[in-house]
Design a protein around this motif. Structure first.
Motif, PDB file in Angstrom:
ATOM      1  N   ASN A 188     -29.996 -47.882  -8.067  1.00 45.37           N
ATOM      2  CA  ASN A 188     -31.200 -48.392  -7.887  1.00 45.37           C
ATOM      3  C   ASN A 188     -31.482 -49.677  -7.542  1.00 45.37           C
ATOM      4  O   ASN A 188     -32.541 -49.902  -6.894  1.00 45.37           O
ATOM      5  CB  ASN A 188     -31.957 -48.039  -9.183  1.00 45.37           C
ATOM      6  N   GLU A 247     -25.969 -45.537 -11.969  1.00 44.39           N
ATOM      7  CA  GLU A 247     -27.502 -45.184 -11.699  1.00 44.39           C
ATOM      8  C   GLU A 247     -28.232 -46.357 -11.461  1.00 44.39           C
ATOM      9  O   GLU A 247     -28.936 -46.341 -10.476  1.00 44.39           O
ATOM     10  CB  GLU A 247     -28.100 -44.328 -12.759  1.00 44.39           C
ATOM     11  N   ASP A 248     -27.948 -47.589 -12.101  1.00 46.55           N
ATOM     12  CA  ASP A 248     -28.696 -48.841 -12.301  1.00 46.55           C
ATOM     13  C   ASP A 248     -28.182 -49.634 -10.909  1.00 46.55           C
ATOM     14  O   ASP A 248     -29.009 -50.116 -10.183  1.00 46.55           O
ATOM     15  CB  ASP A 248     -28.648 -49.550 -13.190  1.00 46.55           C
ATOM     16  N   GLN A 296     -32.637 -48.283 -15.972  1.00 46.78           N
ATOM     17  CA  GLN A 296     -32.471 -47.207 -16.785  1.00 46.78           C
ATOM     18  C   GLN A 296     -31.575 -47.487 -18.049  1.00 46.78           C
ATOM     19  O   GLN A 296     -31.883 -46.839 -19.010  1.00 46.78           O
ATOM     20  CB  GLN A 296     -31.964 -46.092 -15.927  1.00 46.78           C
TER      21      GLN A 296
END
Length: 306
Positions: free
Chosen positions: A208, A204-205, A287
Motif C-alpha cells: 500500500n 500489505e502495508d 492497516q
C-alpha cells in the motif's frame, strides 16, 4: 499506466505486479530469466499486460514508462560479508541504480516517478532514540551502502522517492517466514539482550505504501516504510510465541551471534526505533500499526499449525 520494475519476482515485487495487473497497468520486468519470471503471472487474467527483459541494454531511454520501481539487490543476510560479497552487495544496488538513473535522464519524456529501494540499515544503531527521516546516516557498512544507493537515485531527473524499508513481515517469505520454523520446533527466543528496536512493516502495508508513493505527487525524498510502532526484540519474541502457542525461552547471546554471523550481526543487534513521520504527514493510513494485531490477523487460531 506503464511501469518498469526491477526485483519484480521477489516477495514484494510479485505482489505489486499482481496488484497492478488487476488495474490493467502495463508492467515490464527486468530479470535474468524472463521466461521464468513471466511464468509467475501466466495464470493472471491480465497476463497480456506483463512483459520481461533480461537487460537494460534493450533501452536507450525510458520515454515509454510512467514510473520506475527499483527493488532489486543481492540478498544482504544470506552470506558472510567477505570483501568479495561486499562488492556484490554494492554492485547489485549501486550499479543498477546508476543505469536506471541514466536511462531516466536521457529521456525526453522521463517517467513521472522513480521509487528506489533503501533500508533501515541507513541509520545504523541509535539505541532508543526515535528516528525520523531527518536523522543522518550511520557509519557502518549498511549505512554507507544505503547512503550511496540513495545518492545515486537522487540524481534522476524526476520525482524520486526512497524507501527506507523495515523488516517486511509475511508468512509467504522474508524474515518472518525464516523465523517461524524455529518456533515450530520450540527454538524461539530473544537475540542478544532483546532490547534492540526492530522496525517492521506488514507486507500489505508495504504494498500500500509503495502504491501510495507512486500515486501521490507531493511525496518526494526519503520515507521510512515501517509501522509507527516498532517493537523491541524481546517483545517481538513474546508476542509471536504467544500467538503461535509455543514456548520461546531460548536466548542467543550477543557474542555468539557475532561469532556466527560476523559483521552481519548488526542487522539483528542494532537498535532502530524508526518512525514513518513523512508517510503519516502525507496522509497514509496503516492497516497494521500494532504487531499483536498483525500476528492475530495473520495466524489466528490455526497458529499452532504453522
Amino acid at each position: 499506466m506503464q511501469i518498469f520494475i526491477t526485483g519484480g519476482t521477489g516477495l514484494i515485487g510479485r505482489e505489486l505486479v499482481n496488484r497492478w495487473l488487476e488495474q490493467e497497468y502495463q508492467v515490464t520486468l527486468l530479470t535474468r530469466s524472463p521466461e521464468k519470471a513471466l511464468s509467475y503471472f501466466q495464470d493472471h487474467a491480465a497476463f497480456c499486460h506483463v512483459s520481461a527483459v533480461h537487460s537494460l541494454q534493450v533501452f536507450t531511454n525510458f520515454n515509454q514508462f510512467d514510473a520506475v520501481i527499483n527493488l532489486a539487490g543481492e540478498p544482504i543476510f544470506d552470506h558472510r560479508w567477505t570483501a568479495q560479497q561486499k562488492v556484490r552487495l554494492w554492485q547489485s544496488r549501486i550499479n543498477l541504480t546508476e543505469k536506471l538513473t541514466a536511462l531516466i535522464n536521457t529521456s525526453e519524456n522521463p517517467p513521472q516517478c522513480f521509487i528506489s529501494g533503501s533500508a533501515y540499515g541507513y541509520y545504523a544503531d541509535n539505541g532508543d532514540q526515535i528516528i525520523t527521516e531527518a536523522q543522518s546516516a550511520g557509519q557502518n557498512f549498511t549505512a554507507q551502502l544505503c547512503q550511496q544507493w540513495e545518492l545515486v537515485a537522487k540524481q534522476a531527473n524526476t520525482r524520486v522517492c526512497l524507501s527506507r524499508t523495515g523488516m517486511v513481515f509475511s508468512p509467504k517469505g522474508g524474515a518472518l517466514a525464516k523465523i517461524l520454523p524455529l518456533y515450530r520446533y520450540r527454538l524461539g527466543g530473544k537475540l542478544g539482550n532483546g532490547l534492540q528496536f526492530m522496525p517492521w512493516i506488514a507486507l500489505e502495508d508495504m504494498l500500500n505504501a509503495i502504491d501510495f508513493l507512486l500515486h501521490t505527487p507531493s511525496c518526494q525524498g526519503a520515507f521510512n516504510l515501517c509501522s509507527p510502532n516498532p517493537v523491541r526484540n524481546k517483545d517481538f519474541n513474546r508476542l509471536l510465541a504467544k500467538q503461535l502457542h509455543r514456548p520461546a525461552f531460548m536466548n542467543v547471546p550477543t557474542f555468539l551471534l557475532k561469532l556466527i554471523l560476523g559483521e552481519r550481526a548488526c542487522l539483528i543487534l542494532d537498535s532502530q526505533n524508526l518512525y514513518p513521520q513523512k508517510l503519516l504527514e502525507q496522509g497514509f493510513s496503516f492497516q497494521y500499526s500494532e504487531l499483536a494485531d498483525y500476528l492475530r490477523s495473520t495466524f489466528g487460531k490455526s497458529a499452532i499449525n504453522v
